[in-house]
Design an enzyme around this catalytic site. Structure first.
Site, PDB file in Angstrom:
ATOM      1  N   ASP A 188      -0.162  -4.742  -4.733  1.00 50.07           N
ATOM      2  CA  ASP A 188       1.088  -5.506  -4.560  1.00 50.07           C
ATOM      3  C   ASP A 188       1.713  -5.082  -3.231  1.00 50.07           C
ATOM      4  O   ASP A 188       1.279  -4.113  -2.611  1.00 50.07           O
ATOM      5  CB  ASP A 188       2.061  -5.219  -5.717  1.00 50.07           C
ATOM      6  CG  ASP A 188       3.389  -5.954  -5.562  1.00 50.07           C
ATOM      7  OD1 ASP A 188       3.377  -7.164  -5.288  1.00 50.07           O
ATOM      8  OD2 ASP A 188       4.453  -5.324  -5.687  1.00 50.07           O
ATOM      9  N   SER A 189       2.771  -5.796  -2.840  1.00 50.90           N
ATOM     10  CA  SER A 189       3.469  -5.422  -1.612  1.00 50.90           C
ATOM     11  C   SER A 189       4.253  -4.122  -1.784  1.00 50.90           C
ATOM     12  O   SER A 189       4.603  -3.479  -0.795  1.00 50.90           O
ATOM     13  CB  SER A 189       4.439  -6.536  -1.218  1.00 50.90           C
ATOM     14  OG  SER A 189       5.426  -6.672  -2.225  1.00 50.90           O
ATOM     15  N   CYS A 238       7.166 -13.523  -9.897  1.00 46.90           N
ATOM     16  CA  CYS A 238       7.083 -12.414  -8.948  1.00 46.90           C
ATOM     17  C   CYS A 238       6.995 -11.148  -9.787  1.00 46.90           C
ATOM     18  O   CYS A 238       7.763 -10.987 -10.739  1.00 46.90           O
ATOM     19  CB  CYS A 238       8.325 -12.378  -8.054  1.00 46.90           C
ATOM     20  SG  CYS A 238       8.423 -10.894  -7.019  1.00 46.90           S
ATOM     21  N   CYS A 271       0.489  -9.630  -7.362  1.00 49.03           N
ATOM     22  CA  CYS A 271       1.562 -10.133  -6.506  1.00 49.03           C
ATOM     23  C   CYS A 271       1.430 -11.655  -6.447  1.00 49.03           C
ATOM     24  O   CYS A 271       0.363 -12.172  -6.087  1.00 49.03           O
ATOM     25  CB  CYS A 271       1.396  -9.541  -5.112  1.00 49.03           C
ATOM     26  SG  CYS A 271       2.514 -10.197  -3.883  1.00 49.03           S
ATOM     27  N   HIS A 305       7.881  -8.250  -9.256  1.00 48.17           N
ATOM     28  CA  HIS A 305       9.064  -7.380  -9.226  1.00 48.17           C
ATOM     29  C   HIS A 305      10.086  -7.778 -10.296  1.00 48.17           C
ATOM     30  O   HIS A 305      10.913  -6.970 -10.690  1.00 48.17           O
ATOM     31  CB  HIS A 305       9.765  -7.475  -7.869  1.00 48.17           C
ATOM     32  CG  HIS A 305       9.115  -6.685  -6.763  1.00 48.17           C
ATOM     33  ND1 HIS A 305       7.912  -7.033  -6.217  1.00 48.17           N
ATOM     34  CD2 HIS A 305       9.520  -5.559  -6.107  1.00 48.17           C
ATOM     35  CE1 HIS A 305       7.600  -6.170  -5.245  1.00 48.17           C
ATOM     36  NE2 HIS A 305       8.567  -5.268  -5.174  1.00 48.17           N
ATOM     37  N   GLU A 310      13.362  -3.070  -4.987  1.00 54.75           N
ATOM     38  CA  GLU A 310      12.813  -2.025  -4.104  1.00 54.75           C
ATOM     39  C   GLU A 310      13.869  -0.958  -3.781  1.00 54.75           C
ATOM     40  O   GLU A 310      13.526   0.148  -3.390  1.00 54.75           O
ATOM     41  CB  GLU A 310      12.250  -2.628  -2.804  1.00 54.75           C
ATOM     42  CG  GLU A 310      10.938  -3.396  -2.990  1.00 54.75           C
ATOM     43  CD  GLU A 310       9.697  -2.507  -3.205  1.00 54.75           C
ATOM     44  OE1 GLU A 310       9.659  -1.368  -2.724  1.00 54.75           O
ATOM     45  OE2 GLU A 310       8.759  -2.982  -3.890  1.00 54.75           O
TER      46      GLU A 310
HETATM   47  N1  DGL Z   1       5.866  -8.676  -6.159  1.00 53.99           N
HETATM   48  C1  DGL Z   1       5.429  -9.644  -5.241  1.00 53.99           C
HETATM   49  C2  DGL Z   1       5.331 -11.031  -5.828  1.00 53.99           C
HETATM   50  O1  DGL Z   1       4.938 -11.137  -6.934  1.00 53.99           O
HETATM   51  C3  DGL Z   1       5.906  -9.553  -3.839  1.00 53.99           C
HETATM   52  C4  DGL Z   1       7.333  -9.664  -3.565  1.00 53.99           C
HETATM   53  C5  DGL Z   1       7.634  -9.439  -2.098  1.00 53.99           C
HETATM   54  O2  DGL Z   1       7.091  -8.504  -1.506  1.00 53.99           O
HETATM   55  O3  DGL Z   1       8.430 -10.216  -1.551  1.00 53.99           O
HETATM   56  O4  DGL Z   1       5.584 -12.015  -5.232  1.00 53.99           O
END
Ligand code: DGL
Length: 279
Positions: A16-17, A189, A79, A191, A157
């Site tokens: 993931d990011s 997402c 992600c 997150h 984050e």
């Molecule tokens: N968690 C990621 C997603 O599902 C990335 C979110 C991001 O880095 O902007 O999109």
């Protein structure tokens, strides 16, 4: 009868990011506690959400190629933004199976909705890619309303997942979807499960929240089982390794501990030459 060899012992590579994909990693651990895993957070480039899709794709490919070089038996793109950027060719590029988050999440939302009104929230890039719209268009009776929520990743984050400011931002993003009378909301997402409390409070208890973590873990379980790639529990304790591309690995450890209760002892700094951004 098949022979379980080194391929079965190899770790699953999860990416993931940042810390968002840890929600997917945790769900995989819940279903498959005997599996080894390497988790990579591209924290040097988080958030992916506001970046052009070609750039997200470039970062993602380098990380996934690196995981394959480390000998993983499966890739999990934990992600949505990276999945949207790579959905069309990730499966062809690698010899190991690739599981992404979008397909399983869409299938789950399709089976849950009763009134055919589904909401989708995600990063700007995920929403603009229209990948979800394409998949939902296979069921024309479902109407999809979408909303980008750029500040959500920032909140997660920084470890801010509750409180009045989070609720206020959630109301701002979600009130339009509530007006569309949705009965299902896709958290597009990885997150966002950290914000489930605030999101659930704003949309109300009658709206089902579908998130990528659990659906993706189920897909990982299915693919490993079908391909006879499960690790033999008799092979000993599985190994868990965490890597991040950003220099502040201590922050990653702290966030993971605080939000998931995962006791990560250390995070290795991953050098990704070609993907460094100009200073
Ligand atoms: N968690 C990621 C997603 O599902 C990335 C979110 C991001 O880095 O902007 O999109």
């Amino acid at each position: 009868m098949s022979t379980h060899g080194t391929a079965n012992d190899a770790p699953i590579g999860v990416f993931d990011s940042g810390v968002g994909g840890l929600t997917v990693a945790r769900a995989i651990r819940d279903l498959l506690p005997g599996e080894s895993m390497i988790y990579v957070g591209d924290t040097a480039h988080t958030p992916y959400g506001p970046r052009p899709i070609a750039e997200v794709r470039r970062f993602s490919l380098e990380i996934l190629d690196g995981l394959v070089d480390q000998g993983v038996k499966m890739l999990v793109i934990a992600c949505n933004t990276a999945s949207a950027a790579m959905l069309r060719d990730a499966h062809e590029r690698y010899d190991v199976p690739v599981v992404e988050v979008i397909g399983p999440t869409v299938r789950s939302a399709m089976s849950i909705t009763r009134n055919g009104r589904v909401g989708l929230i995600g990063t700007q890039t995920t929403i603009q890619s229209r990948v979800y719209d394409d998949l939902f268009s296979m069921r024309p009776e479902i109407s999809l309303s979408t909303q980008a929520c750029p500040r959500f990743v920032e909140l997660v984050e920084s470890g801010q997942t509750s409180g009045s400011e989070v609720l206020e931002i959630a109301r701002e993003y979600l009130s339009g979807l509530v007006e569309h009378d949705i009965d299902t909301l896709v958290l597009g997402c990885t997150h966002y499960p950290f914000l489930r409390g605030a999101i659930g409070q704003v949309v109300g208890a009658d709206v089902a929240l579908v998130s990528s973590d659990i659906e993706t873990a189920r897909e990982v379980y299915r693919v490993l089982t079908e391909r006879d790639l499960l690790r033999d529990p008799a092979a000993g304790e599985p190994s868990l390794r965490y890597e991040a591309t950003g220099a502040d690995t201590a922050k990653f450890v702290e966030l993971a501990r605080r939000m998931l209760g995962i006791g990560i002892e250390s995070v290795d700094l991953l050098h990704t030459g070609a993907i460094q951004l100009p200073q």
